[in-house]
Design a protein around this motif. Structure first.
Motif, short mmCIF file in Angstrom:
data_model
loop_
_atom_site.label_atom_id
_atom_site.label_comp_id
_atom_site.label_asym_id
_atom_site.label_seq_id
_atom_site.Cartn_x
_atom_site.Cartn_y
_atom_site.Cartn_z
N GLY B 54 19.52 38.79 70.24
CA GLY B 54 18.91 39.75 69.30
C GLY B 54 19.58 39.74 67.96
O GLY B 54 20.37 38.86 67.63
N SER B 55 19.27 40.78 67.19
CA SER B 55 19.79 40.89 65.83
C SER B 55 21.12 41.66 65.86
O SER B 55 21.83 41.67 66.86
CB SER B 55 18.77 41.62 64.96
OG SER B 55 18.62 42.94 65.44
N SER B 56 21.41 42.35 64.75
CA SER B 56 22.66 43.12 64.68
C SER B 56 22.70 44.25 65.71
O SER B 56 23.78 44.67 66.12
CB SER B 56 22.82 43.70 63.27
OG SER B 56 21.68 44.46 62.94
N ILE B 57 21.50 44.71 66.12
CA ILE B 57 21.52 45.80 67.11
C ILE B 57 21.96 45.29 68.50
O ILE B 57 22.23 46.08 69.39
CB ILE B 57 20.17 46.57 67.19
CG1 ILE B 57 19.03 45.64 67.52
CG2 ILE B 57 19.90 47.37 65.92
CD1 ILE B 57 18.56 45.79 68.89
N PHE B 80 22.91 38.07 66.31
CA PHE B 80 23.25 37.68 64.92
C PHE B 80 22.57 38.66 63.97
O PHE B 80 21.37 38.92 64.11
CB PHE B 80 22.73 36.27 64.60
CG PHE B 80 23.52 35.17 65.23
CD1 PHE B 80 24.67 34.70 64.64
CD2 PHE B 80 23.10 34.61 66.44
CE1 PHE B 80 25.40 33.69 65.22
CE2 PHE B 80 23.82 33.59 67.02
CZ PHE B 80 24.99 33.12 66.42
N SER B 81 23.33 39.14 63.00
CA SER B 81 22.77 40.08 62.03
C SER B 81 21.60 39.44 61.28
O SER B 81 21.70 38.30 60.83
CB SER B 81 23.82 40.50 61.01
OG SER B 81 24.83 41.20 61.67
N GLY B 82 20.52 40.20 61.17
CA GLY B 82 19.38 39.77 60.35
C GLY B 82 18.42 38.82 61.02
O GLY B 82 17.43 38.41 60.42
N LEU B 83 18.71 38.45 62.28
CA LEU B 83 17.82 37.50 62.97
C LEU B 83 16.81 38.25 63.83
O LEU B 83 17.20 39.05 64.67
CB LEU B 83 18.64 36.57 63.87
CG LEU B 83 18.90 35.16 63.36
CD1 LEU B 83 19.62 35.18 62.05
CD2 LEU B 83 19.67 34.35 64.38
N PHE B 84 15.53 37.97 63.61
CA PHE B 84 14.50 38.57 64.45
C PHE B 84 14.02 37.55 65.48
O PHE B 84 14.40 36.38 65.41
CB PHE B 84 13.33 39.06 63.58
CG PHE B 84 13.76 40.05 62.54
CD1 PHE B 84 14.72 41.03 62.84
CD2 PHE B 84 13.25 40.01 61.26
CE1 PHE B 84 15.14 41.93 61.89
CE2 PHE B 84 13.66 40.92 60.30
CZ PHE B 84 14.61 41.88 60.60
N ASN B 113 11.89 43.55 65.03
CA ASN B 113 12.05 42.34 65.84
C ASN B 113 10.77 41.51 65.93
O ASN B 113 10.82 40.30 66.07
CB ASN B 113 12.51 42.73 67.25
CG ASN B 113 13.11 41.57 67.99
OD1 ASN B 113 13.79 40.74 67.40
ND2 ASN B 113 12.83 41.50 69.28
N LEU B 114 9.62 42.18 65.83
CA LEU B 114 8.36 41.46 65.97
C LEU B 114 7.73 41.17 64.60
O LEU B 114 6.53 40.96 64.48
CB LEU B 114 7.39 42.23 66.87
CG LEU B 114 7.89 42.42 68.30
CD1 LEU B 114 6.95 43.29 69.11
CD2 LEU B 114 8.07 41.07 68.99
N ILE B 205 3.59 37.06 66.41
CA ILE B 205 4.97 36.97 66.87
C ILE B 205 5.10 37.66 68.23
O ILE B 205 5.81 37.20 69.13
CB ILE B 205 5.95 37.56 65.83
CG1 ILE B 205 5.88 36.68 64.57
CG2 ILE B 205 7.38 37.60 66.37
CD1 ILE B 205 6.67 37.17 63.42
N PHE B 206 4.34 38.75 68.39
CA PHE B 206 4.32 39.40 69.70
C PHE B 206 3.76 38.42 70.74
O PHE B 206 4.29 38.31 71.86
CB PHE B 206 3.45 40.67 69.64
CG PHE B 206 3.24 41.29 70.99
CD1 PHE B 206 4.30 41.89 71.67
CD2 PHE B 206 2.00 41.23 71.61
CE1 PHE B 206 4.12 42.44 72.93
CE2 PHE B 206 1.82 41.78 72.87
CZ PHE B 206 2.87 42.38 73.52
#
Lengths: 492, 301
Positions: B54-57, B80-84, B113-114, B205-206
């Motif tokens: 996932g992202s930063s979360i 990784f931060s900023g990655l969706f 994310n989507l 993307i979904f």
């Protein structure tokens, strides 16, 4: 379409190959269509403005040639008014209206003229001046009026020089569209080499220097003297590489197809005086002003005071040609001042130098003259680049402050961080690379005094010659700046 | 003419060879110095029983040490931060090609994310691997022209070098990976958004996520979608939060779970947060604890 874009990388070979494959009779049409596509890649609808001036000037040319007496002048005036009118509306209306509104507001009046919300058509001043030179030359009897509308349209729209010159004269360009250019390998090689040098100057040098210039000039009030000085020197080389780079690409692209465009730059920063600088910088514009404004005003065959007035008019108009802003007018006026001051003090300066044993042909004189001309031209660029007169005055008055602090290690780091936009690594990288590139440019140009820079190794072995080409190509890939930066002169 | 043509061919061939060598040298240097986490997956070296993507979360919320201690399974944080999803889906696919130990894959769901950015986030991570088909696909989804040219036009990647590349090649050494990919945020409160907004969402993307789930479960791996806590004051600003949560809910099925922590009591306590959508170190520890307990139940189901 930008020369430094991926589209042009496809556009240029396709247009060139088709040009040589097509029958001779169709080539003008092919080039005209290609030029339309090239121009319409910016704001498509603005091609109508271009079309308007082309139609007016085409008809005016024919009418001038057929008319006699005062009617000739009338048709010339109509043509000039149409061209200047387009410039006035699209380029200068908001400037003059804004100033009138400010004047009324300052006097407490509510009077307010409406402003236009329009984008300035790309390269408007270039093709307008080129079109005007056609009708003026026809009026003077130096050029026959062009009968073929398509060829005339191509003269104005020829894509390599459409948006940023060189501003061609009809005597040099029009007849070339009737010539049959067969593929010539030498022309192709020379053209490609000139394009390569142009791309290098634009993508590697100009756009790299712009990284520092942008930071300094966007918020000059945040910068100390050393950063302002670095930004200004970098801008002097940025604008040279940007504009001469464009000219090289334009001349090279035309050369590949067999066309010869006029030389636009001749190592201007090696000029020994401001008057020599203007014979080396943007040659197609300075000769345009000389032929169509300075000489008609009386040139230098007039009294001293009139000569000074003529010079002032030409350079203020030249400043205004560059942009509708007081900064450009100040830049032009400053150059006029340099020239007038230079002329007025020349006898005293010659006397003074000969008294200390320096002659005009000595090496020391040349070095001093080149350096002082470079300094004067660089100082004037402050007004050209600054966003407002307020910024320009701030920079020019703070240029020499804060140097004492900058000499300490901490002060040096502060300057480097400032020009890097608060990033020391970026600042150091751009400064080091920028200085190295300027040095490389000057050394290469010094070596190539009378030949194209890419020919400096022509007499050496192939390894050195090819090595130089590879160095330039790989530098373009590796240290070029790729954020689709427009050429500075597009805005004019 | 033939002689000239031969010369041109030699000139171009040598140029291509030089460009290829430089590109290869930069890619190689880069792969060695770029983030350990990313490189390890690309080198097929990372494998754990619980993998968190996932992202930063994910990066800043899921503490693998806490999760391992409670679930009894080893965990690794691939956030990784900023990655969706559209961008890290390539990394998931690459991981699936070689993994042998994974039992649970956790996909952290922030509300963007989507969606996708106009430009690729952290191109420095992905560009050296443009030749890898999984990475290329996710790159292509975001910047098709750039992806295509990076892969197929020699030298094009060189034109994309920027500050991130230069500093990593010349100066930076990769940071030590001591926390199994996890890093906590500071306790300083840094709220940003104040106006209501609609999170980025794109149906295709979904659909990409929907198509990816069976490829994971087919390998016998359980998939857990988890939305970590969002500060109440920030949550109410997300106008399409319910719609996005429903999209994740719709994926729940055999071996697929959805855990929603946006209604957890800790969401009302600002002391646990770094900003509206990110927990601080203290909050992340508490959340990891709660999450690990829920995950244990899923593991034993």
């Amino acid at each position: 379409m930008l020369f430094n874009s991926f589209q042009f990388l496809l556009f240029f070979p396709i247009v060139t190959i088709l040009y040589f494959l097509l029958p001779y009779k169709l080539r003008w049409l092919h080039l005209l269509v290609a030029s339309c596509i090239f121009y319409m890649a910016f704001v498509p609808v603005y091609i109508l403005i271009l079309f308007f001036t082309i139609v007016i000037d085409y008809i005016a040319g024919l009418k001038i040639e057929l008319a006699i007496g005062k009617k000739r002048k009338l048709f010339l005036v109509v043509s000039l008014l149409a061209n200047i009118g387009v410039l006035a509306v699209f380029k200068y209306y908001n400037f003059f209206t804004g100033n009138i509104n400010n004047a009324f507001a300052a006097s407490g009046s509510d009077f307010h003229l409406p402003l236009l919300s329009i984008l300035l058509p790309i390269g408007l001043s270039f093709h307008t001046f080129q079109a005007m030179s056609y009708t003026i030359e026809v009026y003077r009897g130096q050029q026959k009026a062009e009968r073929h509308f398509g060829i005339y349209a191509l003269y104005v729209m020829f894509y390599p020089q459409l948006v940023a010159g060189p501003i061609e004269r009809p005597q040099n360009l029009l007849h070339q569209f009737y010539e049959q250019h067969d593929f010539n390998l030498d022309n192709c090689k020379e053209g490609l080499k000139q394009m390569l040098w142009g791309f290098f100057k634009k993508i590697v040098i100009a756009d790299r220097l712009a990284q520092v210039v942008k930071v300094v000039y966007n918020h000059p009030e945040n910068q100390a003297g050393p950063a302002l000085a670095i930004g200004t020197v970098f801008f002097a080389f940025q604008i040279y590489c940007d504009f001469s780079g464009y000219s090289d690409i334009a001349i090279g692209a035309a050369r590949v197809m067999g066309f010869n465009l006029m030389k636009n730059f001749n190592r201007p920063y090696f000029a020994r005086s401001i008057s020599e600088f203007w014979t080396r910088w943007h040659i197609s514009l300075s000769t345009w002003f000389k032929d169509y404004l300075y000489i008609p005003l009386g040139g230098n065959r007039v009294s001293k005071s009139r000569l000074y007035l003529n010079l002032s008019i030409v350079f203020v108009v030249s400043g205004l040609w560059h942009g509708a802003n007081w900064t450009f007018i100040a830049w032009g006026a400053l150059h006029a001042f340099y020239l007038i001051f230079g002329l007025a003090t020349k006898p005293a300066r010659v006397k003074m130098l000969s008294a200390i044993g320096i002659t005009e042909h000595s090496r020391i004189f040349t070095i001093l003259a080149v350096l002082s001309t470079l300094c004067l031209a660089t100082f004037a660029w402050i007004f050209f680049r600054a966003a407002s007169m307020h910024d320009a005055l701030f920079i020019s008055t703070h240029l020499f402050s804060g140097w004492g602090q900058a000499l300490s290690p901490h002060g040096l780091k502060t300057v480097i961080t400032a020009v890097g936009g608060n990033d020391t690594i970026i600042g150091a990288f751009n400064l080091t690379l920028g200085c190295a590139l300027i040095l490389f440019l000057e050394l290469a140009q010094r070596k190539a005094a009378h030949i194209p820079v890419l020919d400096i190794f022509n007499n050496s072995n192939r390894i050195l010659r090819w090595g130089f080409y590879y160095l330039l190509i790989i530098s373009i890939l590796l240290i070029g700046v790729y954020d689709n930066q427009e050429f500075i002169y597009f805005q004019f | 003419m033939r002689k000239e043509l031969k010369k041109i061919l030699i000139f171009l061939s040598l140029l291509l060879a030089a460009v290829w060598c430089i590109q290869f040298a930069i890619d190689t240097a880069y792969k060695k110095r770029v983030s350990n986490k990313f490189t390890k997956v690309m080198k097929h070296q990372t494998d754990a029983e619980i993998m968190l993507f996932g992202s930063s979360i994910v990066y800043n919320h899921f503490n693998p040490k806490i999760i391992s201690s409670i679930t009894g399974l080893d965990a690794y944080n691939m956030g990784f931060s900023g990655l969706f999803f559209v961008q890290y889906s390539g990394l998931i696919k690459e991981y699936l090609t070689y993994q042998k130990r994974c039992k649970v894959m956790v996909i952290g769901c922030d509300f963007d994310n989507l969606g996708k950015n106009e430009f690729m986030t952290r191109p420095d991570l992905f560009l050296p691997y443009a030749g890898n088909s999984n990475i290329y696909q996710s790159f292509y989804e975001i910047e098709p022209r750039k992806a295509f040219m990076s892969r197929y036009i020699p030298g094009f990647k060189l034109t994309l070098l920027n500050k991130a590349f230069y500093t990593r090649i010349i100066i930076n050494q990769p940071a030590a990976d001591t926390n199994s990919g996890y890093e906590a945020l500071t306790d300083n409160w840094e709220a940003t958004k104040k106006e209501p907004f609609t999170s980025r969402y794109q149906e295709h993307i979904f659909e990409l996520l929907q198509a990816t789930v069976p490829t994971i479960t087919a390998k016998g791996i359980k998939v857990v979608f988890a939305i970590p806590p969002v500060y109440t004051g920030g949550y109410k600003l997300i106008l399409n939060a319910e719609m996005i949560k429903n999209k994740y809910r719709s994926l729940v099925g055999k071996n697929v779970w959805f855990l929603d922590y946006t209604t957890d009591t800790m969401c009302a306590n600002r002391n646990y947060f770094h900003n509206f959508t990110h927990l601080n170190g203290q909050g992340a520890a508490l959340f990891s604890h709660t999450f690990a307990q829920d995950l244990t139940k899923i593991i034993h189901e």
